[in-house]
Design a protein around this motif. Structure first.
Motif, PDB file in Angstrom:
ATOM      1  N   UNK A 286       0.828  -1.210   0.000  1.00  0.00           N
ATOM      2  CA  UNK A 286       0.000   0.000   0.000  1.00  0.00           C
ATOM      3  C   UNK A 286       0.867   1.266   0.000  1.00  0.00           C
ATOM      4  N   UNK A 287       1.917   1.251   0.798  1.00  0.00           N
ATOM      5  CA  UNK A 287       2.805   2.415   0.864  1.00  0.00           C
ATOM      6  C   UNK A 287       3.593   2.556  -0.434  1.00  0.00           C
ATOM      7  N   UNK A 288       4.028   1.436  -1.004  1.00  0.00           N
ATOM      8  CA  UNK A 288       4.772   1.487  -2.263  1.00  0.00           C
ATOM      9  C   UNK A 288       3.905   2.024  -3.393  1.00  0.00           C
ATOM     10  N   UNK A 289       2.618   1.715  -3.366  1.00  0.00           N
ATOM     11  CA  UNK A 289       1.705   2.275  -4.370  1.00  0.00           C
ATOM     12  C   UNK A 289       1.555   3.782  -4.181  1.00  0.00           C
ATOM     13  N   UNK A 290       1.634   4.258  -2.948  1.00  0.00           N
ATOM     14  CA  UNK A 290       1.621   5.697  -2.705  1.00  0.00           C
ATOM     15  C   UNK A 290       2.881   6.352  -3.277  1.00  0.00           C
ATOM     16  N   UNK A 291       4.015   5.649  -3.176  1.00  0.00           N
ATOM     17  CA  UNK A 291       5.258   6.167  -3.753  1.00  0.00           C
ATOM     18  C   UNK A 291       5.124   6.280  -5.265  1.00  0.00           C
ATOM     19  N   UNK A 292       4.549   5.250  -5.892  1.00  0.00           N
ATOM     20  CA  UNK A 292       4.338   5.274  -7.338  1.00  0.00           C
ATOM     21  C   UNK A 292       3.450   6.446  -7.728  1.00  0.00           C
ATOM     22  N   UNK A 293       2.377   6.660  -6.976  1.00  0.00           N
ATOM     23  CA  UNK A 293       1.468   7.770  -7.260  1.00  0.00           C
ATOM     24  C   UNK A 293       2.189   9.110  -7.138  1.00  0.00           C
ATOM     25  N   UNK A 294       3.028   9.238  -6.132  1.00  0.00           N
ATOM     26  CA  UNK A 294       3.789  10.476  -5.948  1.00  0.00           C
ATOM     27  C   UNK A 294       4.718  10.719  -7.133  1.00  0.00           C
ATOM     28  N   UNK A 295       5.397   9.667  -7.598  1.00  0.00           N
ATOM     29  CA  UNK A 295       6.328   9.801  -8.717  1.00  0.00           C
ATOM     30  C   UNK A 295       5.603  10.066 -10.031  1.00  0.00           C
ATOM     31  N   UNK A 296       4.364   9.579 -10.145  1.00  0.00           N
ATOM     32  CA  UNK A 296       3.580   9.806 -11.365  1.00  0.00           C
ATOM     33  C   UNK A 296       2.990  11.211 -11.423  1.00  0.00           C
ATOM     34  N   UNK A 297       3.017  11.903 -10.319  1.00  0.00           N
ATOM     35  CA  UNK A 297       2.393  13.239 -10.270  1.00  0.00           C
ATOM     36  C   UNK A 297       3.383  14.313  -9.823  1.00  0.00           C
ATOM     37  N   UNK A 298       4.616  14.193 -10.289  1.00  0.00           N
ATOM     38  CA  UNK A 298       5.626  15.201  -9.972  1.00  0.00           C
ATOM     39  C   UNK A 298       5.285  16.525 -10.656  1.00  0.00           C
ATOM     40  N   UNK A 299       5.601  17.635 -10.031  1.00  0.00           N
ATOM     41  CA  UNK A 299       5.324  18.941 -10.652  1.00  0.00           C
ATOM     42  C   UNK A 299       6.305  19.241 -11.788  1.00  0.00           C
ATOM     43  N   UNK A 300       5.816  19.920 -12.795  1.00  0.00           N
ATOM     44  CA  UNK A 300       6.657  20.361 -13.909  1.00  0.00           C
ATOM     45  C   UNK A 300       7.502  21.541 -13.437  1.00  0.00           C
ATOM     46  N   UNK A 301       8.811  21.355 -13.412  1.00  0.00           N
ATOM     47  CA  UNK A 301       9.719  22.392 -12.900  1.00  0.00           C
ATOM     48  C   UNK A 301      10.332  23.240 -14.018  1.00  0.00           C
ATOM     49  N   UNK A 302       9.963  22.955 -15.254  1.00  0.00           N
ATOM     50  CA  UNK A 302      10.543  23.680 -16.379  1.00  0.00           C
ATOM     51  C   UNK A 302       9.732  24.938 -16.691  1.00  0.00           C
ATOM     52  N   UNK A 303      10.305  25.790 -17.539  1.00  0.00           N
ATOM     53  CA  UNK A 303       9.615  26.999 -17.999  1.00  0.00           C
ATOM     54  C   UNK A 303       9.450  26.924 -19.508  1.00  0.00           C
ATOM     55  N   UNK A 304       8.236  27.054 -19.985  1.00  0.00           N
ATOM     56  CA  UNK A 304       7.949  27.021 -21.414  1.00  0.00           C
ATOM     57  C   UNK A 304       7.770  28.460 -21.894  1.00  0.00           C
ATOM     58  N   UNK A 305       8.601  28.884 -22.834  1.00  0.00           N
ATOM     59  CA  UNK A 305       8.578  30.263 -23.283  1.00  0.00           C
ATOM     60  C   UNK A 305       9.043  30.333 -24.741  1.00  0.00           C
ATOM     61  N   UNK A 306       9.246  31.524 -25.224  1.00  0.00           N
ATOM     62  CA  UNK A 306       9.789  31.721 -26.566  1.00  0.00           C
ATOM     63  C   UNK A 306      11.147  32.388 -26.439  1.00  0.00           C
ATOM     64  N   UNK A 307      12.048  31.992 -27.315  1.00  0.00           N
ATOM     65  CA  UNK A 307      13.383  32.564 -27.270  1.00  0.00           C
ATOM     66  C   UNK A 307      14.244  31.983 -28.369  1.00  0.00           C
ATOM     67  N   UNK A 308      15.541  32.324 -28.322  1.00  0.00           N
ATOM     68  CA  UNK A 308      16.484  31.854 -29.331  1.00  0.00           C
ATOM     69  C   UNK A 308      17.411  30.812 -28.735  1.00  0.00           C
ATOM     70  N   UNK A 309      17.715  29.803 -29.546  1.00  0.00           N
ATOM     71  CA  UNK A 309      18.701  28.798 -29.163  1.00  0.00           C
ATOM     72  C   UNK A 309      19.992  29.129 -29.918  1.00  0.00           C
ATOM     73  N   UNK A 310      20.870  29.846 -29.273  1.00  0.00           N
ATOM     74  CA  UNK A 310      22.091  30.298 -29.931  1.00  0.00           C
ATOM     75  C   UNK A 310      21.956  31.732 -30.398  1.00  0.00           C
ATOM     76  N   UNK A 311      23.095  32.343 -30.708  1.00  0.00           N
ATOM     77  CA  UNK A 311      23.121  33.761 -31.074  1.00  0.00           C
ATOM     78  C   UNK A 311      22.385  34.023 -32.380  1.00  0.00           C
TER      79      UNK A 311
END
Length: 339
Positions: A255-280
């Motif tokens: 039961x606890x291991x299934x809670x761990x799986x649920x936690x790992x399946x619902x991690x927050x997105x830590x990235x930033x999605x934006x517009x920009x240039x890749x390179x000069x």
């Protein structure tokens, strides 16, 4: 005593049973060929004990005890009362089979508390007990002073094993294991201790010293509650800990291991999605800034610079998580079949 107790009596003297979990049983069948039977019969003819029969029955007895313990631990218990065992033999056409049936009532009791509260009322103490306590105090004092531990010290530690040493080993000595090889010695000490005494200490120091994941993995010290608690408060932990195993799993573990799986399946997105240039000289386009601050194209699952995905996990982390999920599914299937 503190790990598991098997008794033929219906009650435990001085120990309160907190929960009765049901009857567990084991059936063992072992075949013995004609030659082993013949050799055993010769021994019996000459008045000796039948070593062949004895060895087979001992093997069956040990297997039955192990199976009953496994089923009891799966139910969350640590005691078997009313233990009984029956042997039988069926023979014919120069062949025979040994059959064993073992059963008992699976229970749960606080053996640790009973052990701690037990007192020696005999009014005597052995000189060996005094010597061991003095040796332990000597080692503790040396550990407190952060002095090097030599081979003789380790021999004393093995002779007088105690979880009290672990606060010093995990807190100071093990972080410098890269300079002095204490891993092998620490593993040996842990093998002499009770799991319930080691787990709180190793998980206490693990967040400060991720090298302890080696101890947790090598000594099979996986503890679902501790791992869930750590991941719930610190997702930056080294997920190699998910590779760790334990000797037996029960329904509560699942039961606890299934809670761990649920936690790992619902991690927050830590990235930033934006517009920009890749390179000069790049054109402005949709880009992703990874959790570590690096820019990369949207179609790239992992950051080319640091290897992290949008959730801060590397491909190695994902592989460890997938392996853990597979283990959870296998455990669930096995527990379902057993029950």
């Amino acid at each position: 005593m503190r790990n598991f107790l098997v008794t033929t009596t219906p009650i435990l003297d001085g120990i309160k049973i907190t929960d009765y979990l049901g009857v567990v049983n084991a059936n063992i069948v072992v075949g013995a060929n004609f030659f082993s039977d013949f050799a055993a019969s010769l021994t019996d003819i000459f008045g000796g004990r039948s070593g062949t029969y004895q060895n087979k029955m001992n093997e069956m007895y040990d297997s039955a005890i192990k199976e009953l313990k496994r089923k009891t631990q799966q139910l969350g218990g640590n005691v078997i009362v009313n233990f009984s065992i029956d042997f039988d033999e069926i023979a014919g056409q120069g062949k025979s089979m040994f059959m064993l049936n073992a059963s008992g009532t699976a229970c749960k009791a606080n053996l640790q508390e009973a052990f701690n509260n037990s007192k020696d009322v005999s009014g005597i103490v052995s000189s060996d007990t005094i010597k061991k306590e003095l040796d332990k105090q000597k080692i503790i004092k040396k550990l407190e002073q952060k002095l090097p531990i030599n081979e003789n010290d380790w021999n004393i530690i093995y002779n007088v094993p105690s979880a009290d040493y672990l606060d010093f080993i995990f807190g100071y000595y093990y972080p410098v294991a890269q300079y002095v090889n204490y891993e092998k010695q620490t593993n040996q000490l842990i093998s002499l201790l009770h799991e319930e005494d080691v787990i709180p200490k190793v998980y206490k120091y693990y967040p400060k010293n991720k090298e302890l994941s080696k101890i947790i993995i090598n000594c099979k010290l996986f503890d679902p509650d501790s791992v869930l608690d750590l991941l719930s408060t610190n997702l930056d932990l080294d997920l190699k800990i998910l590779k760790a195993d334990k000797e037996y799993y029960n329904v509560k573990d699942l039961q606890v291991m299934e809670q761990i799986v649920s936690l790992l399946d619902n991690l927050p997105d830590k990235s930033t999605h934006t517009r920009g240039k890749l390179g000069i000289f790049g054109k402005e386009t949709d880009i992703v800034i990874c959790p570590n601050g690096h820019k990369h194209a949207v179609e790239e699952k992992y950051c080319p610079t640091c290897g992290a995905d949008n959730y801060g996990l590397t491909a190695w982390n994902r592989a460890d998580i997938d392996t853990f999920k597979n283990r959870v599914q296998i455990i669930k299937k096995q527990l379902t079949n057993d029950n």
